[in-house]
Enzyme design. Structure first.
Site, mmCIF file in Angstrom:
data_model
loop_
_atom_site.group_PDB
_atom_site.id
_atom_site.type_symbol
_atom_site.label_atom_id
_atom_site.label_comp_id
_atom_site.label_asym_id
_atom_site.label_seq_id
_atom_site.Cartn_x
_atom_site.Cartn_y
_atom_site.Cartn_z
ATOM 1 N N SER A 1 1.887 -11.250 -12.375
ATOM 2 C CA SER A 1 1.542 -10.087 -13.208
ATOM 3 C C SER A 1 2.355 -8.860 -12.819
ATOM 4 O O SER A 1 2.179 -7.787 -13.395
ATOM 5 C CB SER A 1 0.052 -9.782 -13.051
ATOM 6 N N LYS B 1 -13.759 -9.017 -6.172
ATOM 7 C CA LYS B 1 -12.534 -9.205 -5.373
ATOM 8 C C LYS B 1 -12.877 -10.122 -4.214
ATOM 9 O O LYS B 1 -14.033 -10.175 -3.775
ATOM 10 C CB LYS B 1 -12.059 -7.854 -4.822
HETATM 11 P P1 NAD Z 1 3.798 -6.848 -2.369
HETATM 12 O O1 NAD Z 1 3.062 -7.408 -1.208
HETATM 13 O O2 NAD Z 1 4.771 -7.704 -3.121
HETATM 14 O O3 NAD Z 1 4.600 -5.543 -1.911
HETATM 15 C C1 NAD Z 1 4.133 -4.573 -1.020
HETATM 16 C C2 NAD Z 1 5.362 -4.015 -0.306
HETATM 17 O O4 NAD Z 1 4.951 -2.889 0.449
HETATM 18 C C3 NAD Z 1 6.007 -5.008 0.679
HETATM 19 O O5 NAD Z 1 7.391 -5.102 0.433
HETATM 20 C C4 NAD Z 1 5.726 -4.397 2.054
HETATM 21 O O6 NAD Z 1 6.745 -4.648 2.999
HETATM 22 C C5 NAD Z 1 5.631 -2.923 1.705
HETATM 23 N N1 NAD Z 1 4.874 -2.092 2.633
HETATM 24 C C6 NAD Z 1 3.709 -2.370 3.278
HETATM 25 N N2 NAD Z 1 3.296 -1.313 4.006
HETATM 26 C C7 NAD Z 1 4.232 -0.337 3.810
HETATM 27 C C8 NAD Z 1 4.370 0.995 4.251
HETATM 28 N N3 NAD Z 1 3.460 1.549 5.076
HETATM 29 N N4 NAD Z 1 5.410 1.725 3.827
HETATM 30 C C9 NAD Z 1 6.334 1.174 2.984
HETATM 31 N N5 NAD Z 1 6.256 -0.090 2.531
HETATM 32 C C10 NAD Z 1 5.216 -0.835 2.945
HETATM 33 O O7 NAD Z 1 2.684 -6.257 -3.350
HETATM 34 P P2 NAD Z 1 2.828 -5.920 -4.913
HETATM 35 O O8 NAD Z 1 2.394 -7.090 -5.704
HETATM 36 O O9 NAD Z 1 4.160 -5.305 -5.158
HETATM 37 O O10 NAD Z 1 1.686 -4.818 -5.081
HETATM 38 C C11 NAD Z 1 1.859 -3.515 -4.587
HETATM 39 C C12 NAD Z 1 0.531 -2.777 -4.612
HETATM 40 O O11 NAD Z 1 0.055 -2.725 -5.957
HETATM 41 C C13 NAD Z 1 -0.576 -3.458 -3.807
HETATM 42 O O12 NAD Z 1 -1.371 -2.464 -3.202
HETATM 43 C C14 NAD Z 1 -1.386 -4.207 -4.855
HETATM 44 O O13 NAD Z 1 -2.752 -4.352 -4.522
HETATM 45 C C15 NAD Z 1 -1.245 -3.270 -6.056
HETATM 46 N N6 NAD Z 1 -1.391 -3.963 -7.341
HETATM 47 C C16 NAD Z 1 -0.547 -4.994 -7.640
HETATM 48 C C17 NAD Z 1 -0.695 -5.657 -8.863
HETATM 49 C C18 NAD Z 1 0.226 -6.790 -9.237
HETATM 50 O O14 NAD Z 1 0.206 -7.200 -10.409
HETATM 51 N N7 NAD Z 1 1.041 -7.300 -8.334
HETATM 52 C C19 NAD Z 1 -1.693 -5.249 -9.776
HETATM 53 C C20 NAD Z 1 -2.510 -4.169 -9.442
HETATM 54 C C21 NAD Z 1 -2.349 -3.529 -8.208
HETATM 55 C C1 PPY Z 2 -5.804 -6.182 -9.646
HETATM 56 O O1 PPY Z 2 -5.405 -5.769 -10.748
HETATM 57 O O2 PPY Z 2 -6.045 -5.393 -8.697
HETATM 58 C C2 PPY Z 2 -6.032 -7.608 -9.435
HETATM 59 O O3 PPY Z 2 -6.740 -7.977 -8.533
HETATM 60 C C3 PPY Z 2 -5.356 -8.578 -10.331
HETATM 61 C C4 PPY Z 2 -6.308 -9.396 -11.141
HETATM 62 C C5 PPY Z 2 -6.666 -8.946 -12.379
HETATM 63 C C6 PPY Z 2 -7.506 -9.721 -13.170
HETATM 64 C C7 PPY Z 2 -7.973 -10.915 -12.702
HETATM 65 C C8 PPY Z 2 -7.617 -11.359 -11.442
HETATM 66 C C9 PPY Z 2 -6.762 -10.606 -10.664
#
Ligand code: NAD
Ligand code: PPY
Length: 361
Positions: free
Chosen positions: A157, A86
């Site tokens: 994703s 990461k």
């Molecule tokens: P994002 O940044 O689009 O959304 C996060 C949301 O959480 C934002 O709208 C923000 O305002 C809100 N937020 C922040 N702190 C908060 C709180 N204390 N209470 C309520 N809301 C709050 O992120 P995302 O892409 O939707 O991802 C969400 C989580 O999932 C992250 O932790 C990310 O690491 C994890 N994740 C995402 C993916 C992906 O494909 N996007 C994959 C694996 C894990």
């Molecule tokens: C996650 O799933 O937490 C990621 O960081 C997304 C991702 C997964 C695989 C390659 C690069 C990023």
């Protein structure tokens, strides 16, 4: 999780079992760049780039280490041919206060850093970075997942992550002998994943309660017919499933002992702070679907599309398969009388260790 009471950055590096910590400070932008490679045993390390303004570099380093370790487990339990890593870009001030030119320069420098690792680490989007940002990084290195489709990448994703969390919620409720229709789900965070997940839950007949610190997102949710609560109420609102979809570290030992939920299933990485908190959840009968199992839909999307050449249909089939993996984790957890994340770590670590360690040069 990394213990932050550890004195220095060097202490932290000594105590981490991962393969590589690379850091660089750029004076011009005031930015610390951190790349942590946990394991390349199953393939090149992969994991997204998180950009944030951290209270200290030590905390940014710790976050990168914990997130990299979770990626190794995620790749292994999902049977993807990648290791875990990461990166964290520790910004001098919040992302919203940077000019477009400053942000572009920071992404270019990050791309240069990744290129120096010669393919042992591949990045992708994470909190505060998106496909357009990956397009910029890709101008400096080819070791990038999730560029925009116009530029030949797999794009966001988020939808497949949400689908994997939705499948995991269905599976967790089924494990408890219940259906999703009529259940109450609290979704914390209405970003790219949370908003999509809330829609799927609503369509499936669940009562959806949501919160986001962003007023605009809360207003959208209200219009869509979800019950909106204040951010401070998220951990004390009774529900069948609490779905953390904002940031990690929200469930510490105190929260584990008090949260009025029947299960915890969400997208956030590392939502539970430590094994003690995991054990408290188990003792209270709260079924916790390990984050690195439930949120693997994003990794399946990026690696499936860009490394394995899967169609979107094949990705969705693999994401639906998260339900089967999760059931295996719950079965092992029950037979060992140990918390589900401990069971999932056991399965993932066995898979990592079954690959011979690379010879030391
Ligand atoms: P994002 O940044 O689009 O959304 C996060 C949301 O959480 C934002 O709208 C923000 O305002 C809100 N937020 C922040 N702190 C908060 C709180 N204390 N209470 C309520 N809301 C709050 O992120 P995302 O892409 O939707 O991802 C969400 C989580 O999932 C992250 O932790 C990310 O690491 C994890 N994740 C995402 C993916 C992906 O494909 N996007 C994959 C694996 C894990
Ligand atoms: C996650 O799933 O937490 C990621 O960081 C997304 C991702 C997964 C695989 C390659 C690069 C990023």
């Amino acid at each position: 999780m990394t213990n932050l009471s550890d004195g220095s950055i060097l202490d932290q590096v000594h105590e981490w079992s991962g393969e590589l910590t690379a850091t660089r400070f750029d004076v011009e932008t005031g930015t610390h760049f951190i790349i942590r490679i946990d394991s390349t045993r199953r393939g090149p390390a992969a994991g997204g780039t998180r950009a944030a303004h951290y209270p200290s570099v030590l905390e940014a380093m710790a976050d990168a280490a914990d997130l990299a370790s979770a990626m190794t487990l995620k790749m292994a339990i999902s049977d993807l041919p990648m290791g875990g890593g990461k990166s964290v870009i520790a910004l001098p001030r919040p992302r919203s206060e940077l000019s477009p030119a400053q942000w572009t320069r920071i992404l270019e420098l990050h791309g240069d850093n990744i290129e120096k690792l010669r393919g042992s680490y591949w990045t992708g989007p994470d909190v505060n970075t998106n496909s357009a940002d990956m397009d910029v990084i890709a101008q400096r290195t080819s070791h990038v997942f999730g560029r925009s489709p116009e530029n030949g990448g797999a794009g966001s994703s988020a939808h497949n992550t949400a689908l994997g969390v939705f499948t995991s919620i269905e599976t967790t409720l089924a494990w408890q002998g219940r259906d999703l229709a009529g259940r109450t789900i609290v979704v914390q965070g209405l970003g790219a994943v949370g908003l999509d997940l809330a829609a799927m839950l609503f369509d499936a007949g669940a009562t959806v309660i949501v919160c986001d610190r962003d007023q605009v997102r809360s207003a959208i949710a209200e219009r869509l017919g979800y019950k909106v609560i204040r951010v401070e109420e998220a951990l004390s609102t009774p529900c069948d499933v609490f779905a953390p979809c904002a940031m990690g570290g929200v469930i510490d030992r105190n929260v584990a002992a008090s949260i009025p939920a029947g299960a915890i299933v969400g997208a956030a990485n590392n939502p539970v702070t430590d094994e003690h908190a995991e054990a408290i959840l188990m003792r209270r009968g709260i079924q916790y679907a390990p984050d690195f199992v439930a949120n693997a839909g994003g990794a399946l999307h990026l690696v499936g599309r860009e490394v394995l050449g899967w169609s979107e249909g094949a990705v969705q089939q693999a994401v639906r398969g998260i339900g089967k993996t999760l059931t295996e984790v719950f079965e092992l957890s029950a037979s060992l009388d140990n918390a589900p994340p401990a069971a999932a770590r056991q399965i993932a670590r066995q898979r990592v260790e079954s690959v011979p360690a690379p010879r030391r040069g």
